[in-house]
Design an enzyme around this catalytic site. Structure first.
Site, PDB file in Angstrom:
ATOM      1  N   ALA A 209      38.718  43.761  44.995  1.00 27.06           N
ATOM      2  CA  ALA A 209      37.951  43.103  43.936  1.00 27.06           C
ATOM      3  C   ALA A 209      37.925  43.955  42.679  1.00 27.06           C
ATOM      4  O   ALA A 209      38.137  45.174  42.716  1.00 27.06           O
ATOM      5  CB  ALA A 209      36.528  42.823  44.417  1.00 27.06           C
ATOM      6  N   ASP A 210      37.642  43.303  41.574  1.00 27.97           N
ATOM      7  CA  ASP A 210      37.443  43.999  40.308  1.00 27.97           C
ATOM      8  C   ASP A 210      36.382  43.256  39.510  1.00 27.97           C
ATOM      9  O   ASP A 210      36.312  42.026  39.561  1.00 27.97           O
ATOM     10  CB  ASP A 210      38.737  44.074  39.499  1.00 27.97           C
ATOM     11  CG  ASP A 210      38.598  45.010  38.306  1.00 27.97           C
ATOM     12  OD1 ASP A 210      38.519  46.232  38.534  1.00 27.97           O
ATOM     13  OD2 ASP A 210      38.541  44.523  37.168  1.00 27.97           O
ATOM     14  N   THR A 211      35.563  44.008  38.794  1.00 32.27           N
ATOM     15  CA  THR A 211      34.489  43.425  37.990  1.00 32.27           C
ATOM     16  C   THR A 211      34.640  43.848  36.541  1.00 32.27           C
ATOM     17  O   THR A 211      34.871  45.023  36.252  1.00 32.27           O
ATOM     18  CB  THR A 211      33.108  43.851  38.530  1.00 32.27           C
ATOM     19  OG1 THR A 211      32.967  43.377  39.879  1.00 32.27           O
ATOM     20  CG2 THR A 211      31.982  43.271  37.683  1.00 32.27           C
TER      21      THR A 211
ATOM     22  N   ALA B  37      36.548  39.238  40.272  1.00 37.81           N
ATOM     23  CA  ALA B  37      37.682  38.569  40.920  1.00 37.81           C
ATOM     24  C   ALA B  37      37.951  39.214  42.268  1.00 37.81           C
ATOM     25  O   ALA B  37      37.756  40.420  42.440  1.00 37.81           O
ATOM     26  CB  ALA B  37      38.926  38.651  40.042  1.00 37.81           C
TER      27      ALA B  37
ATOM     28  N   LYS C 148      44.735  46.443  42.996  1.00 37.53           N
ATOM     29  CA  LYS C 148      44.017  47.269  43.965  1.00 37.53           C
ATOM     30  C   LYS C 148      44.318  46.856  45.406  1.00 37.53           C
ATOM     31  O   LYS C 148      44.233  47.681  46.325  1.00 37.53           O
ATOM     32  CB  LYS C 148      42.508  47.154  43.734  1.00 37.53           C
ATOM     33  CG  LYS C 148      42.009  47.702  42.419  1.00 37.53           C
ATOM     34  CD  LYS C 148      40.512  47.444  42.297  1.00 37.53           C
ATOM     35  CE  LYS C 148      39.925  47.992  41.014  1.00 37.53           C
ATOM     36  NZ  LYS C 148      38.472  47.736  40.916  1.00 37.53           N
TER      37      LYS C 148
END
Length: 219
Positions: free
Chosen positions: A78-80, A115, A62
């Site tokens: 970010a990624d969850t 992250a 991303k």
């Protein structure tokens, strides 16, 4: 945008995320930022890929395309990910899928991994990647309560089919770790790294003009 909060930025900051929750966190911290997203769909997990590895990979996917468009800025993405017994749970495809996911989570402990990928100014090829893991215990609600929650529409775009910061707070009985991480941003870890790199400074700190030193944005 100029906002009040405990921090400010020493360089332009771009958030590579359209998430209102992540934007609210940065706004509350006082960090001025603009938003630009990659526009591409998120990568799919590889079979057997660990939640931490996938979250870190997705965060970079991303962030890096946006960083190439903003060479003079610090770009943050970010990624969850929600994982139950090591298996990654994505976003629900519909009401039936959401119910299946919530049934699996009810009465069990799961992990939420968020992250962050940080591309410092002029250094998009060497991103700094960090993550945090929070353990979450969900109360064993019956189907009637789960269906009523799904009917609110909140689970539709949420990993694991719930949002702890909204109506879905009633589902959770306990967490061990960062609450902001469950919402979508490991705020303590992110701000610690940004301050260490000189990207953000406390709002009350002397300005570069006052102390005679230029901001040190370290790679």
């Amino acid at each position: 945008m100029n906002v009040d909060g405990p921090f400010t930025a020493s360089c332009p900051v771009v958030l590579a995320s359209g998430s209102p929750r992540r934007q609210e966190f940065l706004r509350a911290m006082g960090v001025p930022f603009s938003v630009d997203t990659a526009g591409a769909s998120e990568p799919e997990p590889v079979e057997g890929e660990a939640a931490v590895a996938y979250a870190r990979r997705a965060a970079c996917a991303k962030t890096l395309p946006v960083a190439r468009r903003h060479a003079a800025a610090c770009v943050i993405g970010a990624d969850t990910v929600v994982a139950l017994d090591g298996v990654i749970m994505g976003k629900p495809a519909g009401h039936a899928h959401a119910l299946s996911m919530l049934r699996a989570l009810a009465g069990a402990r799961h992990e939420v991994v968020s992250a962050c990928c940080i591309c410092l100014p002029g250094n998009a090829q060497e991103p700094v990647v960090l993550h945090a893991v929070t353990s979450v215990w969900m109360h064993r609600w019956d189907d009637a309560a789960l269906k009523a929650y799904i009917a609110t529409g909140e689970p539709a775009d949420k990993a694991g089919a719930y949002g702890i910061q909204g109506i879905g707070a009633f589902l959770v009985s306990r967490i061990d770790g960062s609450w902001s991480n469950v919402v979508g941003l490991p705020l303590t870890e992110l701000l610690t790294e940004l301050q260490r790199r000189g990207v953000v400074v406390p709002s009350g700190a002397q300005t570069a003009e006052q102390d005679g030193h230029a901001p040190d944005v370290r790679d």
